[in-house]
Design an enzyme around this catalytic site. Sequence first.
Site, short mmCIF file in Angstrom:
data_model
loop_
_atom_site.label_atom_id
_atom_site.label_comp_id
_atom_site.label_asym_id
_atom_site.label_seq_id
_atom_site.Cartn_x
_atom_site.Cartn_y
_atom_site.Cartn_z
N SER A 124 0.83 -1.20 0.00
CA SER A 124 0.00 0.00 0.00
C SER A 124 0.87 1.26 0.00
O SER A 124 0.49 2.27 -0.60
CB SER A 124 -0.96 0.00 1.18
OG SER A 124 -0.27 -0.23 2.38
N ASP A 169 8.76 -3.36 -4.61
CA ASP A 169 7.37 -2.91 -4.57
C ASP A 169 7.10 -1.79 -5.57
O ASP A 169 6.12 -1.83 -6.31
CB ASP A 169 7.01 -2.45 -3.15
CG ASP A 169 7.20 -3.58 -2.14
OD1 ASP A 169 7.36 -4.74 -2.58
OD2 ASP A 169 7.20 -3.30 -0.93
C1 GLA Z 1 8.87 -5.48 1.73
C2 GLA Z 1 9.88 -4.54 1.07
C3 GLA Z 1 10.41 -5.15 -0.22
C4 GLA Z 1 10.93 -6.57 -0.01
C5 GLA Z 1 9.90 -7.41 0.75
C6 GLA Z 1 10.43 -8.78 1.13
O1 GLA Z 1 7.74 -5.61 0.93
O2 GLA Z 1 9.27 -3.30 0.80
O3 GLA Z 1 11.40 -4.32 -0.75
O4 GLA Z 1 12.16 -6.57 0.64
O5 GLA Z 1 9.46 -6.76 1.93
O6 GLA Z 1 10.65 -9.55 0.00
#
Ligand code: GLA
Length: 378
Positions: A124, A169
């Site tokens: 989010s 993300d």
């Molecule tokens: C969170 C972080 C990502 C990644 C994941 C684990 O979502 O924002 O960058 O490290 O955890 O895979």
Amino acid sequence: MTSLDDGFTAHFGRRPTIRVQAPGRVNLIGEHTDYNEGLVLPVAISRYVRIAAAPNGTDHIRLRSFAYSGVADLRADAPAEASVPAWARYPQGVAVTLSRRGVRLAGVDALIDSDLPIGSGLSSSAALEVAASLVFEQAAGSHLSPRDRAMLCHEAEVEFVGVPCGIMDQFAVSLCRRGRALFLDCRSLETHHLPLPAGLAIAVCDTGVRRTVGDSAYAARRRECEDALAWLAVRGRHASALRDVTLDDMRLIEEMPDPLPRRVRHVVTENARVIETARAVEGGEVTRLRDIFLASHDSLRDDYEVSTPELDAMVEAALASPGAVAARMTGAGFGGAVVTLVHRDRQSEFLEAVAGGYRRRTDREGAFFASEATEGSP
Ligand code: GLA
């Protein structure tokens, strides 16, 4: 978007002229590999952060949210200066980073809405950052490429908000394509869009447990990865990231103090599982995914220690439900959601059964929804 438009009008007294949205994501596999310069395989899901906005002819950026109270009032020429509610730190960070890159921000009013559960490991924050960037860019008459926007939003989260996340993300939210998973090499930033088998749908199974200790534990995992690299360097094995460590190094790695060998083993084996998953998907061998996903979940539970009893129970409930192909925890862990691949024609049956199975195992109500692999932000 009508109710968002109406909400905007109620708050700001005119109709919005800018409407944007950015999806959340689930990661199919490749967890805690991005900040080790490894491989990830996320898909964008059909849950969104949406923003309605309109230029206001002043030098103020005013942000409101449906879900949270308070207004963030930033000066377009000095966006870092304002003190804002916690939720607004993300868009503020994006405004600050855009202006540091030379974009002349314009005054704009914006109302934010989201049907993406917050704190469930579905990105989010990245969706909010990317949507905010689209609004600020449109108001300023500039346009970044999806890739540059992803990099900028990542920089905003790390440098301004202070969350030491990897790049997965923001890249997923910006670059995913409909019906495809995004194979992303987090070192070279090369991407490859992998078509998902038409008969498979994605079910998101949220444990309802929010990531409370998540942020400090996440930072602790990152430090352990750096400690492992430093330990190897002292013994003459120089690697710039755990991406470069192989199973041949394992004998040396086993001599590290616990928990470092387990952390390294997770990263090394997880990168291999991303490749295995991509091959299985490309070759249409979906039955192989069950074991690969389970191995990933077990590794995150035992070696990386980021699962929870609720996530473990959810994986169990998912795999015991009709139509399930493969399931594992997704995102950072310490709470959040499980991703399940399900046979499309058994999706409703699956959703009903998994809810009951999770309730029986934990006495908790989870939240469940099916999603297509959808398009990232334009
Ligand atoms: C969170 C972080 C990502 C990644 C994941 C684990 O979502 O924002 O960058 O490290 O955890 O895979």
